[in-house]
Design a protein around this motif. Structure first.
Motif, mmCIF file in Angstrom:
data_model
loop_
_atom_site.group_PDB
_atom_site.id
_atom_site.type_symbol
_atom_site.label_atom_id
_atom_site.label_comp_id
_atom_site.label_asym_id
_atom_site.label_seq_id
_atom_site.Cartn_x
_atom_site.Cartn_y
_atom_site.Cartn_z
ATOM 1 N N THR A 144 46.771 7.428 126.683
ATOM 2 C CA THR A 144 45.747 6.553 126.116
ATOM 3 C C THR A 144 44.521 7.375 125.727
ATOM 4 O OG1 THR A 144 46.481 4.693 127.483
ATOM 5 C CG2 THR A 144 44.255 4.569 126.599
ATOM 6 N N ILE A 145 43.890 7.024 124.613
ATOM 7 C CA ILE A 145 42.628 7.637 124.220
ATOM 8 C C ILE A 145 41.496 6.670 124.538
ATOM 9 C CG2 ILE A 145 41.242 8.564 122.338
ATOM 10 C CD1 ILE A 145 43.814 9.278 120.885
ATOM 11 N N LEU A 146 40.466 7.169 125.210
ATOM 12 C CA LEU A 146 39.248 6.403 125.439
ATOM 13 C C LEU A 146 38.111 7.040 124.649
ATOM 14 C CD1 LEU A 146 39.176 5.697 129.300
ATOM 15 C CD2 LEU A 146 40.259 4.364 127.480
ATOM 16 N N ALA A 147 37.413 6.234 123.857
ATOM 17 C CA ALA A 147 36.266 6.704 123.089
ATOM 18 C C ALA A 147 34.998 6.094 123.681
ATOM 19 C CB ALA A 147 36.401 6.301 121.624
ATOM 20 N N VAL A 160 33.921 1.276 126.281
ATOM 21 C CA VAL A 160 34.811 2.261 125.673
ATOM 22 C C VAL A 160 35.725 1.553 124.688
ATOM 23 C CG1 VAL A 160 34.781 3.843 127.646
ATOM 24 C CG2 VAL A 160 36.583 2.122 127.491
ATOM 25 N N ASP A 161 36.082 2.279 123.636
ATOM 26 C CA ASP A 161 37.115 1.804 122.718
ATOM 27 C C ASP A 161 38.428 2.455 123.134
ATOM 28 O OD1 ASP A 161 37.210 -0.075 120.626
ATOM 29 O OD2 ASP A 161 35.548 0.946 119.619
ATOM 30 N N ILE A 162 39.482 1.664 123.192
ATOM 31 C CA ILE A 162 40.762 2.098 123.756
ATOM 32 C C ILE A 162 41.816 2.116 122.659
ATOM 33 C CG2 ILE A 162 42.527 1.588 125.490
ATOM 34 C CD1 ILE A 162 40.338 -0.062 126.961
ATOM 35 N N SER A 163 42.545 3.233 122.555
ATOM 36 C CA SER A 163 43.657 3.328 121.615
ATOM 37 C C SER A 163 44.926 3.706 122.369
ATOM 38 C CB SER A 163 43.369 4.367 120.532
ATOM 39 O OG SER A 163 44.480 4.492 119.658
ATOM 40 N N ASN A 164 45.960 2.891 122.192
ATOM 41 C CA ASN A 164 47.273 3.167 122.778
ATOM 42 C C ASN A 164 48.276 3.677 121.754
ATOM 43 O OD1 ASN A 164 46.723 2.282 125.556
ATOM 44 N ND2 ASN A 164 46.488 0.244 124.640
ATOM 45 N N ASP A 165 47.791 3.951 120.528
ATOM 46 C CA ASP A 165 48.693 4.431 119.474
ATOM 47 C C ASP A 165 48.139 5.685 118.810
ATOM 48 O OD1 ASP A 165 46.605 3.300 118.079
ATOM 49 O OD2 ASP A 165 47.783 1.667 117.213
ATOM 50 N N ASN A 166 47.521 6.537 119.634
ATOM 51 C CA ASN A 166 47.027 7.843 119.190
ATOM 52 C C ASN A 166 45.975 7.740 118.095
ATOM 53 O OD1 ASN A 166 47.174 10.578 119.876
ATOM 54 N ND2 ASN A 166 48.441 11.057 118.099
ATOM 55 N N GLY A 167 45.109 6.731 118.204
ATOM 56 C CA GLY A 167 43.965 6.627 117.320
ATOM 57 C C GLY A 167 44.139 5.771 116.095
ATOM 58 N N THR A 169 44.717 2.318 116.053
ATOM 59 C CA THR A 169 43.994 1.068 116.263
ATOM 60 C C THR A 169 43.207 1.164 117.566
ATOM 61 O OG1 THR A 169 45.869 0.032 117.424
ATOM 62 C CG2 THR A 169 45.728 -0.289 115.031
ATOM 63 N N TRP A 170 42.161 0.322 117.673
ATOM 64 C CA TRP A 170 41.229 0.404 118.794
ATOM 65 C C TRP A 170 40.916 -0.988 119.342
ATOM 66 C CZ3 TRP A 170 39.799 5.227 120.488
ATOM 67 C CH2 TRP A 170 40.099 6.298 119.621
#
Length: 342
Positions: A144-147, A160-167, A169-170
């Motif tokens: 997961t990416i956390l921004a 935080v904005d969360i992406s589970n598809d490598n950036g 969608t958020w």
């Protein structure tokens, strides 16, 4: 512990094409070289402010180039992030004022030589900005990416904005809970309560995941202290923000987790001035924590004395080299590289 092999250099000196540079960011590319970015123009908020980039190739900075410029509208706060496949995303804000920011991004697949055409990160968003607001996103252990994100309207709030598809969608997390109290110049004389925050609130988080899998953030605040919040569910929800005891002058901070789990924090260890909501942006120091952010010991002052040294960005590579960029007197950007002998 001590710092060794310190390198400190201006990315660009007096012979530059902008009067004022600020809000830098950096990333180490897949080829081992460095890419930096910042916004530059006549002054912050100016309609001529654009996004600039420069590469450090084999130890030397190339001439900076203007990458993104929307005529008549200010650019703000670029953030660089390298994905696991080696490609690089450059996020940035567009808008005349902060509450109407929109977040756009470009990508590079050739180590910063060229970038794609700009795209809006969350098309149609009217919230005041999505994705990273100042500091770099992080990958969690599960991919997961956390921004680290925030909003600056009537109050200041972080999430935080969360992406589970490598950036691609958020999804935004819940806002970080904050117990605000009205601003009081006598606040430091009140009975201490680590959950009370004075002024507008918290913004510009910086993130890490610990060895147990929990996620944490440090936050810039209006309360003369760095605040902290913790998450047990991968950043979806956050505990109430609390005072770390570390001074904060209502200016940007950043941290990075080293390969061994120690945390490097770069910040101005200053409180706000009496009767004012900000404090001096000097000195600028590097500190280390070996207990998951509970306590810090100063390693080195990158800048001391009169001046404006602020808005650091910090990264660390697998070899343990720490690299920092920051604003120098609101004119240009400095790059530092250092090693820590433990």
């Amino acid at each position: 512990m001590k710092v060794k092999n310190l390198v400190r250099e201006f990315i660009v000196g007096d012979n530059r094409e902008f009067d004022s540079g600020h809000a830098s960011t950096l990333v180490q590319m897949a080829d081992g070289n460095i890419l930096a970015s910042w916004f530059g123009g006549s002054w912050e908020k100016g309609p001529d402010v654009a996004i600039w980039v420069a590469r450090r190739i084999n130890g030397r900075w190339e001439k900076p180039r203007k990458l993104i410029d929307v005529r008549g509208v200010a650019m703000w706060n670029p953030v660089l992030f390298r994905k696991e496949d080696g490609s690089i995303i450059l996020f940035y804000k567009v808008g005349e004022t902060i509450p109407v920011w929109k977040t756009w991004f470009v990508e590079s697949y050739n180590n910063g030589e060229t970038f794609t055409n700009p795209q809006e990160l969350v098309p149609g968003d009217e919230s005041g900005g999505r994705g990273p607001v100042k500091n770099k996103p992080i990958y969690l252990a599960d991919g997961t990416i956390l921004a680290p994100a925030s909003l600056e309207g009537g109050t200041w709030d972080a999430f935080v904005d969360i992406s589970n598809d490598n950036g691609k969608t958020w999804t935004p997390s819940k806002l970080v809970p904050v117990r605000r109290s009205s601003y009081d110049i006598q606040m430091l004389h009140r009975p201490y309560n680590k959950y009370y925050l004075f002024g507008k609130g918290v913004i510009q988080p910086t993130l890490w995941q610990d060895k147990e899998g929990d996620v944490h953030m440090f936050l810039r605040s209006t309360s003369s202290r760095i605040f902290r919040s913790d998450s047990k569910d991968g950043g979806k929800t956050w505990g109430i923000a609390y005072d770390t005891g570390l001074p904060n002058n209502n200016s940007g901070i950043d941290l990075v987790c080293m390969p061994d789990g120690d945390i490097i924090l770069v910040y101005n260890p200053r409180e706000n001035l009496p009767n004012y909501y900000k404090g001096p942006r000097t000195p600028l120091v590097v500190a280390i924590s070996q207990d998951n952010g509970e306590t810090f010991n100063e390693l080195i002052a990158l800048e001391e004395g009169d001046g404006h040294f602020s808005y650091p960005s910090v990264i660390c590579n697998e070899q343990g080299e720490v690299m920092v960029t920051y604003t120098w007197n609101r004119k240009t950007i400095v790059f530092c590289k250092l090693e820590i002998e433990k």
